[in-house]
Design an enzyme around this catalytic site. Structure first.
Site, PDB file in Angstrom:
ATOM      1  N   ALA A  10      -3.217   1.956   6.990  1.00 39.55           N
ATOM      2  CA  ALA A  10      -4.218   2.090   7.710  1.00 39.55           C
ATOM      3  C   ALA A  10      -5.507   2.509   6.677  1.00 39.55           C
ATOM      4  O   ALA A  10      -6.806   2.194   7.201  1.00 39.55           O
ATOM      5  CB  ALA A  10      -4.437   3.218   8.699  1.00 39.55           C
ATOM      6  N   ARG A  15     -11.370   2.608  -3.497  1.00 42.19           N
ATOM      7  CA  ARG A  15     -11.467   2.545  -5.073  1.00 42.19           C
ATOM      8  C   ARG A  15     -10.995   0.997  -5.569  1.00 42.19           C
ATOM      9  O   ARG A  15     -11.306   0.635  -6.724  1.00 42.19           O
ATOM     10  CB  ARG A  15     -10.508   3.674  -5.699  1.00 42.19           C
ATOM     11  N   ASN A 225      -4.009   2.868  -6.227  1.00 43.92           N
ATOM     12  CA  ASN A 225      -5.466   3.280  -5.744  1.00 43.92           C
ATOM     13  C   ASN A 225      -6.628   2.443  -6.341  1.00 43.92           C
ATOM     14  O   ASN A 225      -7.472   2.459  -5.604  1.00 43.92           O
ATOM     15  CB  ASN A 225      -5.484   4.696  -6.127  1.00 43.92           C
TER      16      ASN A 225
END
Length: 454
Positions: A10, A15, A225
């Site tokens: 979710a 980034r 990330n």
């Protein structure tokens, strides 16, 4: 016993600097969340749940053909809150395995170890030792070396920050306990979120055994990330794929310059030069040689076939002892029989090329059936499309098609026939005939070249 597998997907992934949800970014040509789903399906009696939020519509579209249940997390309030969104759909008598859509390379064997722990009524926790644990929740153990808590980086003391064993976030829990513990979570922490990791302390307080497992390597639990981490994981994964190819009998000119985006099967003595890209399901026979800069997708390449530089092969079957390229484009539906040759700057599509036949240079052959030992001259085109429909060109055995010929389909060229160079063939040429269809040459004497005005 049912194993409910909850995959958290979710998050926004800000980034990544992308409008695409983070979990849909690809590793080895496949979205990260698809890697997780494909491994999770190896767990017996698994029911798959994906928790979505940011970019939910894109995820629902991308995973529309998967057998799973979506759960919506409208607000991203932490991992504990995310898992709670899937609980209405789980079996309270089963086990719940929690995975992450941005951790793509976790093996099914590792997942199964955790499930087996939870099936005994314990909590299975996947941890890893990192040389640099910065950013990760630390595993806190008591004097008996039993896990008693996980402390997140922002909440950890100076002493706790020295711990190098960290939480991967992946765990398996008896579902009945999860249903009891999740409503007890508090957001009273530095992040103001409901941490799933807080259930570890709850388990310890209730004397539920917490058993840890470790991945085979750090990359198995490495999350993504940003795009730098995505590239790092991609390179590591590709090197593992290259190693498998070499162990199975392929020589790679440079293992760091081969990309496998699917499944590649190799027989012995295969040679693969640099910048090869394999997509989908690819089978390479014994003695296949692939020169630099080739892309091969969903194709079978027969023994001792030579794929020359800068060729693209897609959804096709190439038999033994063929010669393809350089700069050939073999499009879907092409079948080359043994010893066939498709040369430089030749494009084929839905073409069946017979044994020993040659299309050597600068030609387009589409929707065609070519017999044995036929030669297609340079610049030949099968004109297969009339603007509405595709039609078939049929060429027999031992035919010679002269250079710069247009074969206007539907048309048949009989075995042994010859077509003169520069012809446009619109009617059938029967066996052993010579066909010439071009304007009569006219030579003019006393012709004056134009001169430049002014």
């Amino acid at each position: 016993m049912t194993t409910d597998i909850v995959i958290l997907a979710a998050g926004q992934g800000s980034r990544m600097k992308s409008s695409l949800p983070k979990v849909l970014h690809a590793v080895a040509g496949k979205p990260m969340v698809k890697h997780v789903l494909d491994q999770a399906r190896h767990i017996e009696q698994a029911k798959l749940h994906v928790v979505i939020g940011h970019g939910a519509a894109l995820l629902e579209t991308a995973l529309a053909n998967e057998q799973l249940t979506f759960s919506m997390q409208k607000e991203q309030l932490g991992t504990g809150h995310a898992v709670a969104q899937a609980l209405p759909n789980v079996d309270p008598e089963g086990v719940t395995l929690i995975l992450y859509g941005d951790v793509p390379l976790t093996r099914s064997e590792t997942m199964q170890q955790l499930v087996d722990i939870a099936a005994k009524g314990n909590l299975g926790l996947l941890t890893v030792h990192l040389q640099n644990p910065t950013g990760y929740g630390r595993i806190i153990r008591n004097d008996a070396n039993k896990v008693i808590a996980i402390v997140e980086q922002k909440d950890a003391s100076d002493e706790q920050l020295k711990v190098t064993e960290v939480n991967t976030g992946i765990m398996a829990v008896p579902t009945g306990l999860l249903l009891k513990w999740l409503p007890q979570l508090s957001s009273n922490n530095a992040q103001g979120e409901y941490y799933l990791t807080d259930i570890i302390a709850m388990a310890a307080e209730e004397s539920v055994s917490i058993e840890t497992q470790h991945p085979a390597c750090e990359q198995e639990v490495q999350g993504v990330n940003n795009r730098v981490q995505l590239a790092e994981l991609e390179r590591w994964h590709q090197l593992q794929q290259a190693e498998v190819l070499m162990l199975n009998g392929a020589t790679l000119a440079d293992p760091s310059r081969v990309d496998v985006r699917g499944n590649v099967s190799v027989a012995g003595d295969v040679i693969i030069d640099v910048n090869a890209v394999f997509e989908g399901d690819v089978v390479l026979g014994h003695g296949v040689l692939i020169e630099p800069n080739c892309i091969i997708k969903n194709a079978t390449i027969g023994d001792n076939t030579h794929i020359r530089a800068n060729s693209v092969i897609e959804d096709s079957t190439i038999a033994a002892n063929c010669d393809v390229g350089p700069f050939a484009r073999i499009r879907p539906g092409t079948q080359l029989a043994a010893g066939a040759k498709v040369g430089n700057f030749v494009e084929t599509k839905k073409a069946i090329v017979g044994e020993g036949s040659k299309i050597n240079h600068l030609s387009y052959v589409g929707d065609a059936v070519i017999g044995k030992n036929t030669n297609i001259g340079a610049g030949t085109i099968t004109c297969n499309y009339d603007g509405v429909n595709k039609s078939l060109t049929e060429i027999g055995d031992q035919v010679f098609i002269g250079s710069n010929t247009a074969l206007v389909a539907p048309v048949k060229i009989g075995s042994g026939a010859t077509v003169g160079a520069g012809s446009t063939i619109t009617k059938e040429v029967i066996q052993s005939q010579l066909a010439v269809a071009r304007g009569k040459q006219t030579n003019l004497s006393n012709w004056q070249r134009p001169v430049k005005k002014g």
